[in-house]
Design an enzyme around this catalytic site. Structure first.
Site, PDB file in Angstrom:
ATOM      1  N   MET A   1      72.791   6.418  19.511  1.00 16.76           N
ATOM      2  CA  MET A   1      73.711   5.620  18.686  1.00 16.76           C
ATOM      3  C   MET A   1      74.715   4.839  19.553  1.00 16.76           C
ATOM      4  O   MET A   1      74.889   3.636  19.406  1.00 16.76           O
ATOM      5  CB  MET A   1      74.441   6.606  17.763  1.00 16.76           C
ATOM      6  CG  MET A   1      75.371   6.006  16.775  1.00 16.76           C
ATOM      7  SD  MET A   1      74.536   5.083  15.489  1.00 16.76           S
ATOM      8  CE  MET A   1      73.758   6.348  14.511  1.00 16.76           C
ATOM      9  N   LYS A   2      75.350   5.557  20.469  1.00 20.42           N
ATOM     10  CA  LYS A   2      76.430   4.972  21.267  1.00 20.42           C
ATOM     11  C   LYS A   2      75.942   3.858  22.205  1.00 20.42           C
ATOM     12  O   LYS A   2      76.651   2.894  22.476  1.00 20.42           O
ATOM     13  CB  LYS A   2      77.090   6.095  22.083  1.00 20.42           C
ATOM     14  CG  LYS A   2      78.492   5.776  22.536  1.00 20.42           C
ATOM     15  CD  LYS A   2      79.138   7.013  23.113  1.00 20.42           C
ATOM     16  CE  LYS A   2      79.391   6.766  24.574  1.00 20.42           C
ATOM     17  NZ  LYS A   2      79.482   7.919  25.410  1.00 20.42           N
ATOM     18  N   GLY A   3      74.714   4.010  22.711  1.00 21.90           N
ATOM     19  CA  GLY A   3      74.170   2.986  23.593  1.00 21.90           C
ATOM     20  C   GLY A   3      74.777   3.007  24.976  1.00 21.90           C
ATOM     21  O   GLY A   3      75.121   4.070  25.493  1.00 21.90           O
TER      22      GLY A   3
END
Ligand code: B12
Length: 252
Positions: free
Chosen positions: A129-131
């Site tokens: 999600m955070k990348g």
């Protein structure tokens, strides 16, 4: 300053001076002889005027050096060819819109760092999600079901997940290249997917700090991504290539 592209040399203080910096370790105790050996070694490598500008004892049996030298060789950049992936890189919103319009369903993407390799940061950068560096990962994309299996995933386990999840694309990460272990691991996966009869049903992508597209294709992968890759680079490739293949099937 006019650069001659047919014969460029490394640049230090002035154009074409050929100045380079090499750093290396020698497996010998630190001594004056070790420093001189490092200098002579760089000379034997073909560099002019080598100078040891930094050296240090880094433990019993090892010494470390930084050596300056001047390269004699030059290169014609106009003749350099690189096998690049042809992809129109879109942003996250464009990719999500592409999936909605062109597929009308979610795409299943399975990723893992395989076999002995325990490095998770690369695959997480692409999938979580955070990348990475402000670029969100695939988990955050509408239209993509991202399954990040983590690291040290055996090829057999990954193949089973590909089948179970009916994956559209597989993202493999390989970071460690010592003794060419990445080649053995990556080849093993291709062989297992071929034996299972599923190699042609998935888009197979590999990434890592020492991976490029040419190398990936030589190992039987569809594409390869190197350092500095963001989720949108690989997602753009996935949606465009999956669509191209879908069209090909319809035309046949
Ligand atoms: C953190 C780290 C570790 C951590 C890993 C923690 C974790 N959870 O990941 C720990 C401490 C566990 C570790 C262990 C080891 N490590 Co280590 N590690 C590193 C380190 C410092 C950073 C790697 C990293 O996180 N980079 C940041 C990420 C974001 O970059 P990246 O992986 O390149 O990913 C990017 C791209 O390559 C690409 N990408 C990567 N994967 C994928 C996949 C796909 C599908 C796509 C599209 C793109 C993509 O996109 C990412 C984002 O742009 C590097 C040195 C360095 N500075 O790089 C050494 C390094 C990778 N490690 C190394 C080594 C040797 C080891 C060990 C063997 C050490 C030992 N003797 O025990 C063990 C191996 C353990 C194992 N079984 O794998 C060597 C590898 C040398 C080589 N050429 O093989 C390095 C280079 C250090 C060195 N100079 O010697 N390591």
């Amino acid at each position: 300053m006019e650069v001659n592209l047919t014969g460029i040399k490394p640049y230090g203080d002035t154009l074409d001076d050929g100045a380079v910096q090499l750093s290396f370790t020698l497996p010998i105790d630190y001594s004056d002889e070790a420093v001189e050996a490092a200098r002579l070694l760089v000379q034997k490598m073909g560099f002019d005027n080598p100078k040891v500008v930094f050296s240090r004892d880094i433990g019993r049996g090892f010494s470390y050096f930084i050596v300056y030298g001047k390269a004699k060789e030059s290169i014609d950049v106009t003749k350099v060819k690189v096998q690049k992936l042809k992809v129109n890189v879109m942003d996250k919103g464009e990719i999500e819109a592409f999936i909605k319009k062109d597929f009308g369903r979610n795409l299943n993407v399975v990723g893992a760092c395989i076999e002995s390799d325990a490095h998770t940061v690369g695959i997480d950068a692409i999938m979580n999600m955070k990348g990475y560096n402000g670029h969100k990962g695939l988990e955050s994309y509408k239209g993509i079901n991202a399954y990040n299996l983590g690291s040290q995933v055996s090829c057999e386990e990954l193949a089973a997940k590909i089948i179970e999840l009916k994956a559209d694309a597989v993202l493999v990460s390989q970071v460690v290249t010592q003794k060419d272990i990445h080649i053995a691991n990556l080849t093993k996966l291709v062989e297992i997917l071929e034996a299972e009869g599923i190699r042609d049903r998935v888009l197979l992508v590999v990434g890592g700090p020492r991976i490029d597209n040419k190398f990936a294709q030589e190992l039987g992968y569809d594409a390869g991504f190197g350092p500095g890759t963001y989720a949108e680079d690989v997602a753009s490739y996935l949606v465009q290539e999956l669509k191209r293949r879908e069209r090909e099937v319809i035309q046949e």
